[in-house]
Design a protein around this motif. Structure first.
Motif, PDB file in Angstrom:
ATOM      1  N   GLN A   1     -31.024 -26.604  -2.692  1.00  0.00           N
ATOM      2  CA  GLN A   1     -32.012 -25.593  -3.056  1.00  0.00           C
ATOM      3  C   GLN A   1     -31.437 -24.585  -4.048  1.00  0.00           C
ATOM      4  OE1 GLN A   1     -33.001 -24.517   1.121  1.00  0.00           O
ATOM      5  NE2 GLN A   1     -35.142 -24.858   0.529  1.00  0.00           N
ATOM      6  N   LYS A   2     -30.201 -24.158  -3.830  1.00  0.00           N
ATOM      7  CA  LYS A   2     -29.573 -23.209  -4.748  1.00  0.00           C
ATOM      8  C   LYS A   2     -29.405 -23.832  -6.137  1.00  0.00           C
ATOM      9  CE  LYS A   2     -27.047 -20.615  -1.205  1.00  0.00           C
ATOM     10  NZ  LYS A   2     -25.703 -20.270  -0.660  1.00  0.00           N
TER      11      LYS A   2
ATOM     12  N   ALA B   1     -37.715 -22.824  -4.010  1.00  0.00           N
ATOM     13  CA  ALA B   1     -37.346 -24.202  -3.666  1.00  0.00           C
ATOM     14  C   ALA B   1     -37.484 -24.347  -2.160  1.00  0.00           C
ATOM     15  CB  ALA B   1     -35.927 -24.511  -4.126  1.00  0.00           C
ATOM     16  N   PHE B   2     -38.148 -25.409  -1.726  1.00  0.00           N
ATOM     17  CA  PHE B   2     -38.411 -25.567  -0.291  1.00  0.00           C
ATOM     18  C   PHE B   2     -38.433 -27.047   0.073  1.00  0.00           C
ATOM     19  CE2 PHE B   2     -42.397 -25.315  -2.566  1.00  0.00           C
ATOM     20  CZ  PHE B   2     -43.137 -26.376  -2.065  1.00  0.00           C
ATOM     21  N   VAL B   3     -38.304 -27.294   1.380  1.00  0.00           N
ATOM     22  CA  VAL B   3     -38.367 -28.662   1.895  1.00  0.00           C
ATOM     23  C   VAL B   3     -39.830 -29.070   1.977  1.00  0.00           C
ATOM     24  CG1 VAL B   3     -37.846 -30.158   3.849  1.00  0.00           C
ATOM     25  CG2 VAL B   3     -36.217 -28.383   3.180  1.00  0.00           C
ATOM     26  N   ALA B   4     -40.189 -30.096   1.237  1.00  0.00           N
ATOM     27  CA  ALA B   4     -41.580 -30.534   1.190  1.00  0.00           C
ATOM     28  C   ALA B   4     -41.901 -31.505   2.310  1.00  0.00           C
ATOM     29  CB  ALA B   4     -41.882 -31.180  -0.166  1.00  0.00           C
ATOM     30  N   SER B   5     -40.970 -32.405   2.642  1.00  0.00           N
ATOM     31  CA  SER B   5     -41.218 -33.380   3.700  1.00  0.00           C
ATOM     32  C   SER B   5     -39.890 -33.958   4.171  1.00  0.00           C
ATOM     33  CB  SER B   5     -42.143 -34.505   3.217  1.00  0.00           C
ATOM     34  OG  SER B   5     -41.537 -35.224   2.163  1.00  0.00           O
ATOM     35  N   LEU B   6     -39.916 -34.539   5.362  1.00  0.00           N
ATOM     36  CA  LEU B   6     -38.732 -35.149   5.958  1.00  0.00           C
ATOM     37  C   LEU B   6     -39.002 -36.619   6.233  1.00  0.00           C
ATOM     38  CD1 LEU B   6     -37.785 -32.367   8.555  1.00  0.00           C
ATOM     39  CD2 LEU B   6     -36.663 -32.821   6.366  1.00  0.00           C
ATOM     40  N   GLY B   7     -38.023 -37.457   5.883  1.00  0.00           N
ATOM     41  CA  GLY B   7     -38.105 -38.873   6.194  1.00  0.00           C
ATOM     42  C   GLY B   7     -37.016 -39.264   7.166  1.00  0.00           C
ATOM     43  N   ASP B   8     -36.896 -40.546   7.435  1.00  0.00           N
ATOM     44  CA  ASP B   8     -35.868 -41.016   8.365  1.00  0.00           C
ATOM     45  C   ASP B   8     -34.468 -40.760   7.812  1.00  0.00           C
ATOM     46  OD1 ASP B   8     -37.821 -41.859  10.102  1.00  0.00           O
ATOM     47  OD2 ASP B   8     -37.880 -43.909   9.297  1.00  0.00           O
TER      48      ASP B   8
ATOM     49  N   THR C   1     -38.837 -29.507  -3.176  1.00  0.00           N
ATOM     50  CA  THR C   1     -39.754 -29.167  -4.260  1.00  0.00           C
ATOM     51  C   THR C   1     -39.335 -27.853  -4.890  1.00  0.00           C
ATOM     52  OG1 THR C   1     -41.642 -30.327  -3.298  1.00  0.00           O
ATOM     53  CG2 THR C   1     -42.141 -28.592  -4.875  1.00  0.00           C
ATOM     54  N   LEU C   2     -39.236 -27.863  -6.212  1.00  0.00           N
ATOM     55  CA  LEU C   2     -39.030 -26.634  -6.986  1.00  0.00           C
ATOM     56  C   LEU C   2     -40.380 -26.231  -7.565  1.00  0.00           C
ATOM     57  CD1 LEU C   2     -37.267 -24.472  -8.367  1.00  0.00           C
ATOM     58  CD2 LEU C   2     -36.975 -26.088 -10.277  1.00  0.00           C
ATOM     59  N   ARG C   3     -40.849 -25.052  -7.206  1.00  0.00           N
ATOM     60  CA  ARG C   3     -42.155 -24.559  -7.666  1.00  0.00           C
ATOM     61  C   ARG C   3     -41.946 -23.343  -8.566  1.00  0.00           C
ATOM     62  NH1 ARG C   3     -46.733 -24.299  -3.311  1.00  0.00           N
ATOM     63  NH2 ARG C   3     -46.636 -26.518  -3.861  1.00  0.00           N
ATOM     64  N   TYR C   4     -42.586 -23.358  -9.715  1.00  0.00           N
ATOM     65  CA  TYR C   4     -42.396 -22.284 -10.697  1.00  0.00           C
ATOM     66  C   TYR C   4     -43.679 -22.124 -11.507  1.00  0.00           C
ATOM     67  CZ  TYR C   4     -41.695 -26.427 -13.528  1.00  0.00           C
ATOM     68  OH  TYR C   4     -41.872 -27.652 -14.128  1.00  0.00           O
ATOM     69  N   TRP C   5     -43.715 -21.056 -12.323  1.00  0.00           N
ATOM     70  CA  TRP C   5     -44.874 -20.773 -13.169  1.00  0.00           C
ATOM     71  C   TRP C   5     -44.422 -20.649 -14.625  1.00  0.00           C
ATOM     72  CZ3 TRP C   5     -49.974 -20.314 -11.479  1.00  0.00           C
ATOM     73  CH2 TRP C   5     -50.144 -20.340 -10.098  1.00  0.00           C
ATOM     74  N   THR C   6     -45.212 -21.239 -15.530  1.00  0.00           N
ATOM     75  CA  THR C   6     -44.951 -21.146 -16.958  1.00  0.00           C
ATOM     76  C   THR C   6     -46.262 -20.834 -17.680  1.00  0.00           C
ATOM     77  OG1 THR C   6     -45.388 -23.484 -17.392  1.00  0.00           O
ATOM     78  CG2 THR C   6     -43.146 -22.883 -16.771  1.00  0.00           C
ATOM     79  N   SER C   7     -46.164 -20.580 -18.969  1.00  0.00           N
ATOM     80  CA  SER C   7     -47.389 -20.455 -19.750  1.00  0.00           C
ATOM     81  C   SER C   7     -48.065 -21.825 -19.829  1.00  0.00           C
ATOM     82  CB  SER C   7     -47.075 -19.935 -21.161  1.00  0.00           C
ATOM     83  OG  SER C   7     -46.303 -20.881 -21.880  1.00  0.00           O
TER      84      SER C   7
END
Length: 283
Positions: free
Chosen positions: A202-203, A223-230, A236-242
């Motif tokens: 995440q960092k 940045a966060f954990v979107a889902s977990l698998g086996d 996921t990195l989420r950000y905003w742009t023009s």
């Protein structure tokens, strides 16, 4: 049969008197008609320019609509002047108005689809759900607006394809305008092995976002954990742009995230190998 000269003279004199009266009467009517035409033409031109200039003072009022409404006023005045001129010569104007109404109704029924496009074009130009240069999606139609007319709208797709869409089609469906708000959110999702250090990953993603000038600081990227698998974890990195930088930033950040994970030793799991196909021995 002998013609009485006196009676013939009286008949000619009476006819000449009637003709003189008729000429005088129609001369005044003709002069009045010419005056009406000249005055009406001048008034129609002044009204057209006044309407065009007046609508120009309205903020963001479209140029096409200004011309359309000013022309409508001009031609309406000219039609009224012609009817008044015909009335000067004794023509029954009520029947003319009725005929014009019938012709207008017939034309309206014949051009029903076209009139729907005109009405939709007026609403699109007045309410402005999209403008020239904006990227939109309307039902199955998606592209950049190049021209908005009274009948149809021209678009260019991302593949460079030309589209001419009827205005009624665009008006009757929800519009997704990707450019109107000026900013767009971008999401980049990558899967890493569950044995990796999630905080470190995440960092790494946040450091990439902080180094990119096209990414806005407010709201701050996360940045966060979107889902977990086996055996995997999706980050996921989420950000905003023009809106203009959205596509280029997304493809650049996806590549950099993969390169950063490789340099940091954060492994992305490979798909499991395919099971070998068993051999079929011939009997």
């Amino acid at each position: 049969m002998a013609i009485d000269p006196q009676n013939a003279f009286l008949s000619i004199q009476t006819s000449l008197a009637q003709l003189s009266t008729l000429i005088v009467s129609y001369s005044f009517s003709a002069i009045g008609a010419i005056i009406l035409l000249v005055v009406g033409y001048i008034v129609a031109g002044l009204a057209e320019r006044s309407i065009f200039a007046g609508l120009g003072h309205i903020h963001h009022f479209d140029q096409t609509l200004r011309q359309f409404f000013s022309k409508i006023v001009r031609y309406a005045i000219l039609v009224l002047v012609v009817i008044m001129v015909l009335g000067q010569f004794g023509v029954q104007t009520a029947s003319i108005i009725a005929a014009i109404g019938a012709i207008g109704l017939a034309i309206g029924l014949a051009l029903q689809g076209t009139l729907q496009n005109i009405a939709a074009g007026i609403m699109l130009l007045a309410l402005r759900p999209f403008r020239i240069g904006e990227s939109v999606e309307v039902g199955p139609i998606a592209g950049t607006i190049e021209e908005i007319g009274l009948f149809a709208t021209k678009l260019r797709t991302a593949e460079g394809i030309y589209i001419l869409a009827p205005n009624s089609t665009l008006w009757n469906q929800p519009v997704r305008n990707f450019s109107r708000n000026g900013v767009r959110r971008g999401d980049i999702t990558l899967s890493i092995g569950s044995w990796n250090d999630i905080d470190r990953a995440q960092k790494t993603l946040l450091a990439l976002a902080a180094a990119e000038k096209r990414i806005r600081r407010d709201p701050a990227p996360i940045a966060f954990v979107a889902s977990l698998g086996d055996t995997t974890v999706s980050l996921t990195l989420r950000y905003w742009t023009s809106a203009a930088d959205h596509f280029s930033t997304t493809i650049d950040m996806t590549k950099r995230a993969k390169q950063a994970f490789d340099s940091e030793g954060i492994s992305i799991p490979l798909p499991p190998p395919e099971a070998p196909t068993p051999e079929i021995r011939k009997q």
